[in-house]
Design an enzyme around this catalytic site. Structure first.
Site, PDB file in Angstrom:
ATOM      1  N   CYS A  74       0.831  -1.210   0.000  1.00 42.29           N
ATOM      2  CA  CYS A  74       0.000   0.000   0.000  1.00 42.29           C
ATOM      3  C   CYS A  74       0.862   1.254   0.000  1.00 42.29           C
ATOM      4  O   CYS A  74       0.485   2.287  -0.564  1.00 42.29           O
ATOM      5  CB  CYS A  74      -0.936  -0.008   1.203  1.00 42.29           C
ATOM      6  SG  CYS A  74      -0.102  -0.210   2.802  1.00 42.29           S
ATOM      7  N   HIS A 243      -1.364   0.267   7.635  1.00 38.83           N
ATOM      8  CA  HIS A 243      -1.974   0.465   6.320  1.00 38.83           C
ATOM      9  C   HIS A 243      -1.857   1.934   5.962  1.00 38.83           C
ATOM     10  O   HIS A 243      -2.058   2.818   6.801  1.00 38.83           O
ATOM     11  CB  HIS A 243      -3.438   0.046   6.335  1.00 38.83           C
ATOM     12  CG  HIS A 243      -4.065   0.004   4.970  1.00 38.83           C
ATOM     13  ND1 HIS A 243      -3.498  -0.679   3.913  1.00 38.83           N
ATOM     14  CD2 HIS A 243      -5.202   0.577   4.485  1.00 38.83           C
ATOM     15  CE1 HIS A 243      -4.269  -0.549   2.841  1.00 38.83           C
ATOM     16  NE2 HIS A 243      -5.303   0.221   3.165  1.00 38.83           N
ATOM     17  N   ASN A 268      -8.672   4.522  -0.104  1.00 41.35           N
ATOM     18  CA  ASN A 268      -8.104   3.287   0.433  1.00 41.35           C
ATOM     19  C   ASN A 268      -7.603   2.435  -0.730  1.00 41.35           C
ATOM     20  O   ASN A 268      -8.387   2.065  -1.607  1.00 41.35           O
ATOM     21  CB  ASN A 268      -9.179   2.535   1.229  1.00 41.35           C
ATOM     22  CG  ASN A 268      -8.686   1.199   1.747  1.00 41.35           C
ATOM     23  OD1 ASN A 268      -7.489   0.927   1.766  1.00 41.35           O
ATOM     24  ND2 ASN A 268      -9.620   0.349   2.164  1.00 41.35           N
TER      25      ASN A 268
END
Length: 665
Positions: A74, A243, A268
């Protein structure tokens, strides 16, 4: 396993990368991350075997954002947003006009560029992509026909050695690799109680200071902002471990009560909403603003996006990373003032154990660290970054599956580093006294980060910069970069010739020789070339010392005066001159009595040996002929001297070793 496709003859002419083949060697490094369970389940397909009409980019830019797959990268995908916001950078990383699918020039390969240690590095890949059941298993675009993200991810994996090495990382590192610029990271964990640095404070924390979004507001549309969480925030029920998410925009909205509230739109990388705050869907927050405004803002939401207010943002996330804006000419824009930093320079360096790895200011050896001059010609804004080369961790011991051990992974990637700067008022100064004073600016602490930054508005004059690791003896290569709004010059402080190890076995005498290799004259190269004897020769004599009967009696070090980024392979040979002759009469077939080989790409090469009495000559060389440069030879040989009785006594203990340096203007 590589998936075969129809039209085998056509496939035969398409490029297949021998250095990053479509097999498990490109996927895994040590099978220590969660993707190890995919062994045997992955096939490799080209985009034309995944969909009917592949393209690099979709028609709708919102469909071009990255969507994370089974790989924990990510951090990299958040940084990719910088390329969609800046076409100039996108063209730098992914050069345009490359033949794509359906083009007669298409050969199954794509070229990318990444910034690495001061230079843009080309990475060429084939377009085989890892799939499970004919579907990309790692990152892709929201549009299933667009492949720029999947191909960029593969090129970045090749740069790192495998896909598995992209599991877990820092957004700031990927931003720098994709832009060649700078990125800063702030902690939000202690928001509301700004932490002031204390003397001698060194830790592995990021800069813990209050983040003021008002400071960043003037550059919000040009920069890339990412936020991350290490634990599950109150509103993010799905986020159970580290994250990173992207802040796509933020704006100030007037409420029905007449006050202002700041809203931020977050994306996201998972491609699904993971938030449950007041501004999600039909949350209670929307009732406090004008219905027309609320409708407009909610219509901007795409898959995987959500709104939250500034209070939620600062309380629910633990740190943020900001990538500095870069204009089309490649100049950075300051996030502090909005100034363009149009002047840049950089120098490479190295911390070497026993020579230049002096540790932090708590260590008595601090002054042995590499030192640099910064000359500021006019008052202006200056940013200085210290970037260390990455050392690969042992992933078997430090995967990110255990949150309580997560911080240890950075320690295995990097040393804790810091950077200090002093204003120098005189051209001659005492270094030890200087470094005992407070620096005019420094990093908040020594941090286990790839890169740390200094920022300041500097008056004209000279400044001394000293980069250091926290622990003495920690070895690493590094790069220092200077970005400024006014003209500056940057150079390394020339160190004296390297000293030899201190010994207690007898008395030693040290002699320094300085020389140059000149093209066509004295740059003869190694013994593999007939021109070897054109190299400079340096004589020394060993006398018959009765007290020295055995053991090492000679130590020689060759030091080349070149930056770490442009070293020659160097070495030297020692020849014994036949009695009654000079070194000029040495037979060309004469074998050396001792050699420091093979030739090595280092600043210094050394040899210790035992030689019998006589006349010797040292022949230093580069491996190839015609490599110009200067060098220093340090020769230490053991002496025999009779003991002389003396009534002299030591008047006082000298606590400080003076190091007088002449500034290079």
């Amino acid at each position: 396993m590589k998936e075969a496709r129809q039209g085998e003859s056509e496939c035969d002419i398409l490029y297949e990368d021998p250095d990053f083949p479509p097999d498990d060697s490109s996927l895994f490094s040590d099978c220590s991350t969660p993707i190890a369970r995919l062994q045997g389940a992955i096939t490799w397909r080209r985009p034309q075997d995944v969909c009917c009409s592949p393209a690099l980019f979709p028609d709708n830019i919102d469909s071009g954002y990255a969507k994370q797959g089974l790989l924990g990268d990510c951090w990299f995908l958040c940084a990719c947003t910088a390329l969609l916001k800046n076409k100039h950078l996108l063209n730098k990383v992914l050069p345009p006009q490359q033949p794509q699918w359906g083009d007669s020039r298409y050969k199954g390969s794509f070229q990318f560029r990444f910034w690495q240690q001061g230079h843009w590095t080309d990475v060429t890949i084939d377009d085989f992509l890892p799939c499970i059941h004919s579907t990309l298993c790692f990152s892709r675009c929201h549009s299933q026909n667009a492949f720029w993200v999947a191909l960029l991810e593969k090129a970045y994996a090749k740069l790192h050695g495998s896909y598995e090495r992209l599991w877990a990382g820092q957004v700031s590192e990927a931003l720098v690799d994709l832009t060649g610029g700078l990125a800063e990271r702030w902690s939000l964990a202690d928001f509301g109680s700004e932490e002031e640095p204390t003397g001698g404070q060194d830790s592995d924390c990021v800069r813990s200071r209050r983040l003021d979004l008002n400071l960043l507001y003037p550059v919000k549309d040009e920069s890339v902002l990412s936020c991350s969480t290490h634990n599950s925030p109150g509103g993010a029920s799905e986020l159970a471990q580290y994250h990173a998410l992207t802040v796509l925009e933020w704006l100030d909205v007037r409420t029905l009560a007449g006050t202002q509230i700041r809203l931020l739109r977050i994306r996201n990388p998972w491609g699904r909403c993971c938030w449950g705050g007041a501004w999600i869907g039909s949350g209670t927050g929307w009732s406090s603003v004008d219905p027309v405004c609320a409708l407009d803002l909610r219509s901007r939401i795409s898959e995987g996006e959500f709104w939250l207010d500034e209070t939620e943002f600062l309380s629910q996330f633990e740190d943020v990373t900001l990538g500095y804006p870069i204009n089309d000419e490649g100049h950075l824009k300051s996030i502090y003032t909005g100034n363009l930093l149009t002047h840049t320079c950089q120098l490479a360096g190295r911390w070497l154990k026993g020579h230049s790895a002096g540790g932090c200011r708590n260590s008595s050896s601090y002054s042995s660290n590499p030192k640099f001059w910064l000359k500021v010609c006019e008052k202006g804004e200056v940013l200085v970054s210290l970037l260390q080369h990455r050392k690969w961790r042992n992933t078997e011991k430090c995967t990110r599956t255990a949150p309580e051990n997560r911080k240890n992974t950075k320690h295995q990637h990097y040393h804790a580093i810091g950077l200090h700067m002093w204003k120098v008022e005189k051209k001659r100064f005492n270094l030890c006294r200087m470094v005992n004073k407070h620096p005019c600016t420094s990093t908040h602490c020594h941090a286990y980060e790839r890169e740390v930054l200094l920022h300041g508005l500097l008056e004209p004059g000279y400044y001394l910069l000293i980069p250091s690791t926290f622990q003495p003896g920690a070895e690493a290569h590094f790069l220092i970069r200077v970005f400024s709004s006014s003209p500056t010059s940057f150079s390394a402080l020339k160190s004296p010739a390297p000293s030899l190890p201190v010994t207690t076995n007898g008395e030693w005498e040290t002699t320094y020789f300085r020389g140059t290799w000149e093209v066509g004259r004295t740059a003869g190269g190694s013994r593999n070339f007939v021109s070897h004897w054109q190299n400079p020769c340096f004589n020394f004599t060993l006398c018959d010392e009765p007290a020295i009967t055995s053991g090492v009696n000679v130590r020689i070090t060759l030091h080349q005066s070149r930056p770490d980024s442009d070293l020659y392979p160097i070495g030297f040979h020692i020849y014994k001159v036949p009695e009654g002759q000079t070194e000029l009469a040495l037979p060309r077939s004469e074998d050396p009595v001792a050699s420091c080989v093979p030739h090595c790409h280092t600043q210094n090469v050394s040899l210790t040996c035992s030689l019998t009495p006589g006349l010797y000559t040292i022949v230093p060389s580069t491996y190839h002929p015609d490599c110009s440069g200067s060098f220093t030879l340090t020769l230490a040989h053991q002496l025999y001297r009779k003991v002389v009785k003396s009534q002299e006594s030591l008047g006082r203990v000298i606590q400080e070793v003076s190091h007088i340096s002449m500034m290079q203007s």
